[in-house]
Design a protein around this motif. Structure first.
Motif, PDB file in Angstrom:
ATOM      1  N   PHE A 491      37.603  32.598  40.206  1.00 30.73           N
ATOM      2  CA  PHE A 491      38.158  33.184  41.432  1.00 30.73           C
ATOM      3  C   PHE A 491      39.291  32.333  41.966  1.00 30.73           C
ATOM      4  CE2 PHE A 491      34.066  35.120  40.986  1.00 30.73           C
ATOM      5  CZ  PHE A 491      34.216  36.391  41.503  1.00 30.73           C
ATOM      6  N   ASP A 492      40.259  32.991  42.632  1.00 28.71           N
ATOM      7  CA  ASP A 492      41.389  32.263  43.201  1.00 28.71           C
ATOM      8  C   ASP A 492      41.069  31.835  44.625  1.00 28.71           C
ATOM      9  OD1 ASP A 492      41.721  34.497  44.861  1.00 28.71           O
ATOM     10  OD2 ASP A 492      43.268  35.383  43.579  1.00 28.71           O
ATOM     11  N   ASP A 493      42.028  31.267  45.287  1.00 25.51           N
ATOM     12  CA  ASP A 493      41.815  30.744  46.635  1.00 25.51           C
ATOM     13  C   ASP A 493      41.597  31.839  47.669  1.00 25.51           C
ATOM     14  OD1 ASP A 493      42.066  28.181  45.677  1.00 25.51           O
ATOM     15  OD2 ASP A 493      44.215  28.038  46.128  1.00 25.51           O
ATOM     16  N   ASN A 494      41.909  33.078  47.323  1.00 26.01           N
ATOM     17  CA  ASN A 494      41.696  34.197  48.241  1.00 26.01           C
ATOM     18  C   ASN A 494      40.347  34.885  48.024  1.00 26.01           C
ATOM     19  OD1 ASN A 494      44.256  34.049  49.563  1.00 26.01           O
ATOM     20  ND2 ASN A 494      45.193  34.933  47.723  1.00 26.01           N
ATOM     21  N   GLY A 495      39.546  34.304  47.140  1.00 24.89           N
ATOM     22  CA  GLY A 495      38.227  34.873  46.902  1.00 24.89           C
ATOM     23  C   GLY A 495      38.245  36.067  45.971  1.00 24.89           C
ATOM     24  N   LYS A 496      39.352  36.276  45.272  1.00 21.78           N
ATOM     25  CA  LYS A 496      39.445  37.386  44.328  1.00 21.78           C
ATOM     26  C   LYS A 496      39.415  36.840  42.890  1.00 21.78           C
ATOM     27  CE  LYS A 496      40.106  40.570  47.518  1.00 21.78           C
ATOM     28  NZ  LYS A 496      41.321  41.389  47.613  1.00 21.78           N
ATOM     29  N   LEU A 497      39.041  37.690  41.974  1.00 24.13           N
ATOM     30  CA  LEU A 497      39.054  37.300  40.572  1.00 24.13           C
ATOM     31  C   LEU A 497      40.434  36.776  40.198  1.00 24.13           C
ATOM     32  CD1 LEU A 497      37.091  40.289  39.021  1.00 24.13           C
ATOM     33  CD2 LEU A 497      36.412  37.891  38.819  1.00 24.13           C
ATOM     34  N   SER A 498      40.484  35.680  39.484  1.00 30.63           N
ATOM     35  CA  SER A 498      41.771  35.119  39.103  1.00 30.63           C
ATOM     36  C   SER A 498      42.400  35.965  38.008  1.00 30.63           C
ATOM     37  CB  SER A 498      41.603  33.671  38.621  1.00 30.63           C
ATOM     38  OG  SER A 498      41.251  33.633  37.270  1.00 30.63           O
ATOM     39  N   ALA A 499      43.709  35.852  37.911  1.00 34.04           N
ATOM     40  CA  ALA A 499      44.435  36.605  36.882  1.00 34.04           C
ATOM     41  C   ALA A 499      44.018  36.150  35.491  1.00 34.04           C
ATOM     42  CB  ALA A 499      45.937  36.410  37.079  1.00 34.04           C
ATOM     43  N   GLU A 500      43.412  34.988  35.428  1.00 33.29           N
ATOM     44  CA  GLU A 500      42.965  34.428  34.154  1.00 33.29           C
ATOM     45  C   GLU A 500      41.749  35.181  33.599  1.00 33.29           C
ATOM     46  OE1 GLU A 500      41.355  30.092  32.513  1.00 33.29           O
ATOM     47  OE2 GLU A 500      42.083  30.319  34.573  1.00 33.29           O
ATOM     48  N   THR A 501      40.905  35.699  34.516  1.00 34.50           N
ATOM     49  CA  THR A 501      39.679  36.396  34.089  1.00 34.50           C
ATOM     50  C   THR A 501      39.497  37.696  34.890  1.00 34.50           C
ATOM     51  OG1 THR A 501      38.363  35.130  35.687  1.00 34.50           O
ATOM     52  CG2 THR A 501      38.488  34.266  33.425  1.00 34.50           C
ATOM     53  N   PRO A 502      40.339  38.681  34.647  1.00 30.96           N
ATOM     54  CA  PRO A 502      40.241  39.942  35.402  1.00 30.96           C
ATOM     55  C   PRO A 502      39.092  40.817  34.905  1.00 30.96           C
ATOM     56  CG  PRO A 502      41.907  40.153  33.723  1.00 30.96           C
ATOM     57  CD  PRO A 502      41.432  38.715  33.655  1.00 30.96           C
ATOM     58  N   ILE A 503      38.701  41.791  35.738  1.00 28.62           N
ATOM     59  CA  ILE A 503      37.750  42.822  35.323  1.00 28.62           C
ATOM     60  C   ILE A 503      38.365  44.172  35.681  1.00 28.62           C
ATOM     61  CG2 ILE A 503      35.481  43.872  35.629  1.00 28.62           C
ATOM     62  CD1 ILE A 503      34.371  41.175  36.393  1.00 28.62           C
ATOM     63  N   ALA A 504      38.549  45.005  34.685  1.00 26.53           N
ATOM     64  CA  ALA A 504      39.050  46.363  34.899  1.00 26.53           C
ATOM     65  C   ALA A 504      38.096  47.323  34.195  1.00 26.53           C
ATOM     66  CB  ALA A 504      40.464  46.507  34.343  1.00 26.53           C
ATOM     67  N   ILE A 505      37.557  48.271  34.946  1.00 27.28           N
ATOM     68  CA  ILE A 505      36.607  49.217  34.375  1.00 27.28           C
ATOM     69  C   ILE A 505      37.017  50.643  34.702  1.00 27.28           C
ATOM     70  CG2 ILE A 505      34.657  47.621  34.513  1.00 27.28           C
ATOM     71  CD1 ILE A 505      33.716  49.155  37.000  1.00 27.28           C
ATOM     72  N   GLU A 506      36.493  51.573  33.911  1.00 24.94           N
ATOM     73  CA  GLU A 506      36.725  52.993  34.156  1.00 24.94           C
ATOM     74  C   GLU A 506      35.399  53.645  34.516  1.00 24.94           C
ATOM     75  OE1 GLU A 506      39.461  55.962  31.875  1.00 24.94           O
ATOM     76  OE2 GLU A 506      37.484  56.039  30.927  1.00 24.94           O
ATOM     77  N   TYR A 507      35.376  54.344  35.650  1.00 25.06           N
ATOM     78  CA  TYR A 507      34.172  55.024  36.126  1.00 25.06           C
ATOM     79  C   TYR A 507      34.259  56.500  35.764  1.00 25.06           C
ATOM     80  CZ  TYR A 507      30.483  56.491  39.409  1.00 25.06           C
ATOM     81  OH  TYR A 507      29.337  57.001  39.971  1.00 25.06           O
ATOM     82  N   LEU A 508      33.250  56.965  35.080  1.00 25.14           N
ATOM     83  CA  LEU A 508      33.220  58.354  34.612  1.00 25.14           C
ATOM     84  C   LEU A 508      32.348  59.206  35.527  1.00 25.14           C
ATOM     85  CD1 LEU A 508      34.234  60.048  32.172  1.00 25.14           C
ATOM     86  CD2 LEU A 508      32.027  59.585  31.089  1.00 25.14           C
ATOM     87  N   THR A 509      32.870  60.359  35.956  1.00 25.43           N
ATOM     88  CA  THR A 509      32.098  61.267  36.796  1.00 25.43           C
ATOM     89  C   THR A 509      32.512  62.704  36.499  1.00 25.43           C
ATOM     90  OG1 THR A 509      31.440  61.812  39.079  1.00 25.43           O
ATOM     91  CG2 THR A 509      33.724  61.179  38.737  1.00 25.43           C
ATOM     92  N   ASN A 510      31.684  63.657  36.925  1.00 25.61           N
ATOM     93  CA  ASN A 510      32.054  65.060  36.782  1.00 25.61           C
ATOM     94  C   ASN A 510      32.670  65.565  38.082  1.00 25.61           C
ATOM     95  OD1 ASN A 510      29.222  64.719  37.661  1.00 25.61           O
ATOM     96  ND2 ASN A 510      29.291  66.935  37.945  1.00 25.61           N
ATOM     97  N   GLN A 511      33.228  66.756  38.014  1.00 27.49           N
ATOM     98  CA  GLN A 511      33.959  67.327  39.142  1.00 27.49           C
ATOM     99  C   GLN A 511      33.026  67.651  40.306  1.00 27.49           C
ATOM    100  OE1 GLN A 511      37.382  67.850  39.498  1.00 27.49           O
ATOM    101  NE2 GLN A 511      36.711  68.134  41.596  1.00 27.49           N
ATOM    102  N   SER A 512      33.247  67.008  41.413  1.00 32.04           N
ATOM    103  CA  SER A 512      32.546  67.253  42.678  1.00 32.04           C
ATOM    104  C   SER A 512      33.161  66.314  43.691  1.00 32.04           C
ATOM    105  CB  SER A 512      31.044  66.974  42.560  1.00 32.04           C
ATOM    106  OG  SER A 512      30.463  66.847  43.852  1.00 32.04           O
TER     107      SER A 512
END
Length: 586
Positions: A491-512
């Motif tokens: 984590f960086d000094d702002n409490g967010k994940l650092s650019a060194e170790t990011p997390i990007a995910i895709e959330y799957l859902t149906n139409q509603s």
């Protein structure tokens, strides 16, 4: 059973999405500061943070499979209940299954309609509906285009509703939610509780007028466990003698006598005999209109042979369906509504507009932005009923998201996601009809199979505090970061994940709109620590197949119990189960 979820309990229209944005700012305010202090404390080892019940959900899942097998064979009910608690401990320890809230069921029904009823498993029964306005047609919306109408292949709530009104099993449910004979007159059980001899009603017929006999049940049950059928629910027969050898012990003794043998006494056998997977199908018609590659092809168009109160006569795919009274049904004399017309749509705004315009008599969907008005005005056409089920989020245990991570590190990642979810916001601002934030997969109110409730104290017997992010935002966020750091993230000094170790995910859902509102709420919750989540919305049928095949990182899920026993919520996660979307053991 998978929930199509055109239901109000998690629906949100465009107005609510705007409200969500406003509410989101309140959520941010409540959590101010918690995301700022990165607190790069000493990193703990992930193995120290997982539960003692934890096993590798991919390579070590055989232990869970064996435990479920033991439960199915256990004859001491107290021991059986204890083992089911152990199974849920294992299931919850890897955090691939993240419960959000416990379901209730909501629908709209015109004042001139009566006689429709639902059981605790969300199945709607329309065959005894009465119309005081003199109409002979009942106009309904359940959901969009059904995934399957084949009773052996269906695993969705809307499909089960269609099956319950167009097929009849040995047993069914009455208006009190109690199992009662349907095609059966009754049955006898051997002294050891293993052999059932069922007597069928005389003169049963298929919708084409041909005779329906015990052989049709034998054929349907053996077809359901045949690997070539690929039924999601074939494991429902795992308590039958011969199941492990692929040849369940069921036989038609004569035209009106069906005999089958179990490996252990089953307290919920009547519920199974009332479940769609146990419905009969017409061998002659099925085999004439299906192929090896498409075992359910026989009922993909109108006109297929069935044995229930109604027969599918018209089907304009993705638009509408029409069912007409079956004169050969065993209780046709008590069916007064001659036609059911289904609007196929997942657009809750359009559905509600159709209902208010007088084009629908029954709607299983209500936009969230209408709920407050319906409740405050005590609208008599707005129904809220109890239901046994859980709305949850599922991670694919084999997702590339966890590449390079140990099983324990992957579990820590998923637990961090769970901690960050604001369940209170979801139930209060999106659900709005009394849903309870969930802290376990098996829902509140479920029996334990031993004369009591599986959970007598939801707080004490849950796996986490579902309100923790609101009670202690800073502490809960810090715990989530601790878990992520144990999984190798910085984590960086702002409490967010650092650019060194990011997390990007895709959330799957149906139409509603409701599913999307929930997804956007979680999207913001995760963003508080720098997790990036995109949302992919798919059509219902595509969505089901993508989840089943494991083509997702994280997806929205819902499960309504098929019968009132915890094993139903546990056996679906065995390695070979067709409902094992998390890909455990694979």
């Amino acid at each position: 059973m998978k929930k199509a979820f055109v239901k109000v309990i998690a629906l949100a229209g465009a107005v609510v999405l705007c409200a969500c944005l406003s509410g989101c700012s309140k959520k941010e305010a409540a959590k101010t500061g918690s995301a700022k202090a990165s607190g790069q404390a000493a990193v703990k080892d992930a193995s120290e943070l997982v539960s003692k019940s934890f096993i590798d959900p991919v390579k070590g899942w055989a232990k869970y499979d064996e435990l479920i097998k033991q439960i199915k064979l256990e004859t001491n009910y107290a021991t059986r209940t204890q083992k089911m608690h152990e199974a849920e401990d294992i299931l919850m320890s890897n955090y691939c299954v993240i419960p959000i809230y416990y379901y209730n069921d909501v629908y709209m029904q015109k004042s001139y309609v009566s006689g429709i009823y639902a059981n605790a498993f969300a199945t709607k029964f329309f065959m005894y509906a009465k119309m005081s306005n003199g109409a002979k047609t009942l106009r309904i919306n359940l959901a969009s285009e059904p995934d399957y109408l084949d009773p052996a292949l269906n695993s969705s709530v809307d499909g089960a509703c269609l099956a319950a009104n167009s097929f009849s099993g040995l047993y069914t449910y009455n208006e009190k939610g109690v199992t009662v004979p349907a095609c059966a007159e009754g049955y006898k059980v051997s002294e050891d509780g293993l052999t059932y001899t069922v007597t069928l009603k005389k003169g049963l017929k298929w919708s084409d007028g041909s005779a329906l006999t015990a052989e049709d049940f034998e054929y349907a049950w053996k077809r359901a466990v045949d690997p070539e059928t690929a039924a999601d629910y074939e494991y429902m027969f795992s308590g039958f003698d011969g199941y492990d050898d692929g040849n369940i012990n069921v036989e038609a003794v004569d035209a009106t006598t069906l005999k089958f043998v179990l490996t252990a006494p089953c307290a919920y056998m009547e519920d199974l005999m009332a479940f769609p997977t146990f419905y009969p199908v017409c061998k002659k018609y099925v085999e004439a209109h299906s192929t090896k590659d498409q075992p359910g092809a026989w009922c993909t168009e109108a006109g297929f042979v069935s044995n229930g109160a109604y027969v599918c006569k018209e089907w304009k795919h993705d638009v509408s369906m029409a069912y007409e009274k079956n004169p050969y049904w065993y209780d046709a004399a008590n069916v007064t509504v001659e036609r059911l017309e289904f609007m196929l749509s997942a657009d809750d705004t359009a559905i509600y507009a159709a209902y208010n315009a007088g084009n629908l008599d029954f709607a299983d969907s209500v936009p969230t932005d209408e709920i407050a008005t319906l409740l405050s005005t005590k609208n008599s056409e707005f129904y809220i009923v109890d239901e046994l089920g859980t709305y949850y989020v599922a991670f694919n245990a084999k997702s590339k998201l966890f590449d390079g991570k140990t099983p324990e590190q992957a579990a820590c990642m998923r637990q961090a996601f769970s901690l960050l979810i604001d369940r209170d916001y979801i139930v209060e601002n999106i659900g709005q009809t009394g849903q309870v934030a969930a802290n376990a997969f098996i829902p509140l109110g479920m029996a334990d199979g031993n004369g009591g409730l599986f959970k007598s104290d939801a707080t004490a017997q849950g796996y986490y505090d579902p309100s923790a992010i609101n009670k202690d935002a800073a502490g809960t966020t810090a715990k989530a970061k601790e878990l992520l750091m144990a999984a190798g993230f910085k984590f960086d000094d702002n409490g967010k994940l650092s650019a060194e170790t990011p997390i990007a995910i895709e959330y799957l859902t149906n139409q509603s709109s409701g599913h999307i509102a929930i997804a956007e709420s979680m999207q913001q919750d995760f963003a508080a620590v720098g997790i990036s989540m995109s949302i992919q919305v798919q059509d219902w049928n595509v969505f089901l197949e993508e989840r089943k095949n494991g083509n997702f990182d994280i997806a929205r899920e819902g499960w309504i119990a098929d019968f009132n026993d915890p094993i139903n919520m546990l056996e679906m996660w065995t390695t070979t189960s067709g409902n094992n979307d998390c890909q455990f053991g694979r």
